[in-house]
Design a protein around this motif. Structure first.
Motif, PDB file in Angstrom:
ATOM      1  N   SER A  10       0.728  -1.465  -0.079  1.00  0.00           N
ATOM      2  CA  SER A  10       0.229   0.128   0.036  1.00  0.00           C
ATOM      3  C   SER A  10       1.042   1.145   0.146  1.00  0.00           C
ATOM      4  N   ILE A  11       1.849   1.285   0.551  1.00  0.00           N
ATOM      5  CA  ILE A  11       2.700   2.435   0.709  1.00  0.00           C
ATOM      6  C   ILE A  11       3.461   2.628  -0.707  1.00  0.00           C
ATOM      7  N   ARG A  12       3.929   1.686  -1.089  1.00  0.00           N
ATOM      8  CA  ARG A  12       4.395   1.626  -2.464  1.00  0.00           C
ATOM      9  C   ARG A  12       3.571   2.447  -3.431  1.00  0.00           C
ATOM     10  N   LEU A  13       2.527   1.764  -3.348  1.00  0.00           N
ATOM     11  CA  LEU A  13       1.529   2.449  -4.352  1.00  0.00           C
ATOM     12  C   LEU A  13       1.198   3.817  -3.979  1.00  0.00           C
ATOM     13  N   HIS A  14       0.963   4.002  -2.963  1.00  0.00           N
ATOM     14  CA  HIS A  14       0.808   5.591  -2.634  1.00  0.00           C
ATOM     15  C   HIS A  14       1.631   6.496  -3.072  1.00  0.00           C
ATOM     16  N   ARG A  15       2.776   6.081  -2.567  1.00  0.00           N
ATOM     17  CA  ARG A  15       4.004   6.823  -3.090  1.00  0.00           C
ATOM     18  C   ARG A  15       4.133   7.174  -4.648  1.00  0.00           C
ATOM     19  N   ALA A  16       3.949   5.780  -5.251  1.00  0.00           N
ATOM     20  CA  ALA A  16       4.082   5.835  -6.805  1.00  0.00           C
ATOM     21  C   ALA A  16       2.967   6.853  -7.379  1.00  0.00           C
ATOM     22  N   ALA A  17       1.891   6.939  -6.579  1.00  0.00           N
ATOM     23  CA  ALA A  17       0.778   7.715  -7.093  1.00  0.00           C
ATOM     24  C   ALA A  17       1.074   9.247  -6.925  1.00  0.00           C
ATOM     25  N   MET A  18       1.854   9.411  -5.710  1.00  0.00           N
ATOM     26  CA  MET A  18       2.007  10.989  -5.437  1.00  0.00           C
ATOM     27  C   MET A  18       3.425  11.348  -6.376  1.00  0.00           C
ATOM     28  N   TRP A  19       4.265  10.189  -6.576  1.00  0.00           N
ATOM     29  CA  TRP A  19       5.432  10.843  -7.415  1.00  0.00           C
ATOM     30  C   TRP A  19       4.857  11.103  -8.800  1.00  0.00           C
ATOM     31  N   SER A  20       4.185  10.184  -9.335  1.00  0.00           N
ATOM     32  CA  SER A  20       3.614  10.799 -10.674  1.00  0.00           C
ATOM     33  C   SER A  20       2.811  12.104 -10.765  1.00  0.00           C
ATOM     34  N   ALA A  21       1.915  12.188  -9.738  1.00  0.00           N
ATOM     35  CA  ALA A  21       1.110  13.521  -9.790  1.00  0.00           C
ATOM     36  C   ALA A  21       2.245  14.855  -9.421  1.00  0.00           C
ATOM     37  N   LEU A  22       3.088  14.822  -8.583  1.00  0.00           N
ATOM     38  CA  LEU A  22       4.105  15.727  -8.328  1.00  0.00           C
ATOM     39  C   LEU A  22       4.930  15.977  -9.721  1.00  0.00           C
ATOM     40  N   ASN A  23       5.452  14.910 -10.216  1.00  0.00           N
ATOM     41  CA  ASN A  23       6.128  15.131 -11.279  1.00  0.00           C
ATOM     42  C   ASN A  23       5.392  15.319 -12.604  1.00  0.00           C
ATOM     43  N   GLY A  24       4.189  14.927 -12.739  1.00  0.00           N
ATOM     44  CA  GLY A  24       3.462  15.318 -13.777  1.00  0.00           C
ATOM     45  C   GLY A  24       3.313  16.988 -13.808  1.00  0.00           C
ATOM     46  N   ILE A  25       2.863  17.442 -12.528  1.00  0.00           N
ATOM     47  CA  ILE A  25       2.747  18.819 -12.291  1.00  0.00           C
ATOM     48  C   ILE A  25       4.226  19.615 -12.697  1.00  0.00           C
ATOM     49  N   HIS A  26       5.180  19.180 -12.366  1.00  0.00           N
ATOM     50  CA  HIS A  26       6.455  19.767 -12.332  1.00  0.00           C
ATOM     51  C   HIS A  26       6.870  19.786 -13.873  1.00  0.00           C
ATOM     52  N   TYR A  27       6.633  18.762 -14.622  1.00  0.00           N
ATOM     53  CA  TYR A  27       7.013  18.671 -15.969  1.00  0.00           C
ATOM     54  C   TYR A  27       5.987  19.610 -16.899  1.00  0.00           C
TER      55      TYR A  27
END
Length: 322
Positions: free
Chosen positions: A276-293
């Motif tokens: 669950s932690i890995r999935l949540h972190r992956a979703a947050m990573w995608s959201a933050l880097n999607g906004i960044h790029y």
């Protein structure tokens, strides 16, 4: 703001920049010009770890929220924030939860400060630090138990510095696509002491290990108070418009996930499975880097690059260890 530099932006970048302008730039960057004087590297310059870390705006903002959360565990900071912060709503002289608009104002001031000291010319960094230091000198009072607090106290400043640099660096390690690690990350910790010292801090922790030890040594002082509860409730969307609540709950999860384990125990954060932690972190990573790029480099960072003669549209890469 960009010193005449022409940048062809995609629609997503334009939309993000317009939102940033409404929420942050027009309210909190007043009087800070990032494009002059020509050749001035500011406090850190383009070869610094600070420029690299702070360029990732979503991770920087997440780190500031994480530092604000751990600060509420220190009773002095918790009551200091409630009695002096714009983020608290007052009714008939009594605190009554968080004021979302005020909380955003506080976040805007914090973010613009860290952008100005990182990317602004030297005179702008000097000025915003003097302003914030002057504000700290007025934050004095008493907790409900009668204990006095003073934002300008050396130990208070040292602990506050440790929480901020820890929050920014930890969010960077977890969510930057190419994070600095080890000795390279310690370069960031060492560079950033300039900010803490300019604000009046002394004997500041200057490595990841020293910051971790500083925070851990404060455990006997920590506790959950009403300001802690109200901050986390507000962060989770309790006082926000319904459409924003899913995103805020995701933000709350990420903020709590960044906390040291001792702080998570104090906050009674439920233990989740590793999957669950890995999935949540992956979703947050995608959201933050999607906004960044999608956003691309902000006009402020483009202007700072142009000021020192660098290309304005490419991203910075990690610099080698000095």
């Amino acid at each position: 703001m960009t010193g005449g530099t022409t940048v062809v932006a995609n629609p997503a970048s334009v939309a993000v920049d317009q939102a940033f302008d409404v929420l942050i730039r027009r309210n909190f960057f007043k009087g800070v010009a990032f494009d002059a004087p020509e050749g001035d590297p500011g406090w850190f310059g383009p070869d610094s770890a600070v420029w690299y870390v702070h360029e990732h705006t979503p991770a920087l903002v997440l780190g500031l929220f994480a530092s604000a959360a751990i600060e509420t565990l220190h009773p002095d900071f918790a009551w200091m924030g409630q009695q002096h912060s714009r983020g608290v709503r007052w009714v008939n002289g009594e605190p009554s939860g968080l004021d979302l608009k005020g909380l955003l104002t506080r976040a805007g001031h914090s973010y613009s400060f860290f952008m100005a000291v990182a990317y602004g010319p030297s005179h702008a960094a000097d000025r915003v630090v003097r302003t914030v230091r002057g504000m700290h000198g007025t934050v004095r009072g008493e907790r409900p138990d009668g204990r006095a607090y003073d934002a300008a106290d050396p130990e208070t400043l040292r602990w506050a510095y440790a929480t901020v640099v820890w929050g920014i660096a930890t969010a960077h390690e977890r969510y930057h696509p190419r994070p600095l690690r080890g000795a390279d990350l310690d370069v960031y910790y060492r560079e950033f002491t300039r900010v803490g010292e300019a604000l009046g801090g002394t004997d500041l922790p200057a490595t990841k290990s020293e910051v971790r030890d500083c925070l851990r040594a404060s455990i006997p002082l920590m506790g959950v108070t009403m300001p802690t509860v109200e901050f986390l409730a507000g962060l989770g969307g309790a006082v926000s418009p319904a459409p924003l609540r899913p995103a805020l709950r995701m933000l709350q999860w990420a903020v709590l996930d960044l906390q040291p384990r001792w702080a998570q125990r104090l906050l009674r954060v439920p233990r989740s499975s590793s999957t669950s932690i890995r999935l949540h972190r992956a979703a947050m990573w995608s959201a933050l880097n999607g906004i960044h790029y999608a956003a691309g480099p902000l006009p402020e960072t483009r202007a700072a690059r142009a000021r020192v003669g660098l290309p304005t549209t490419t991203r910075l890469l990690p610099r080698p260890t000095a």
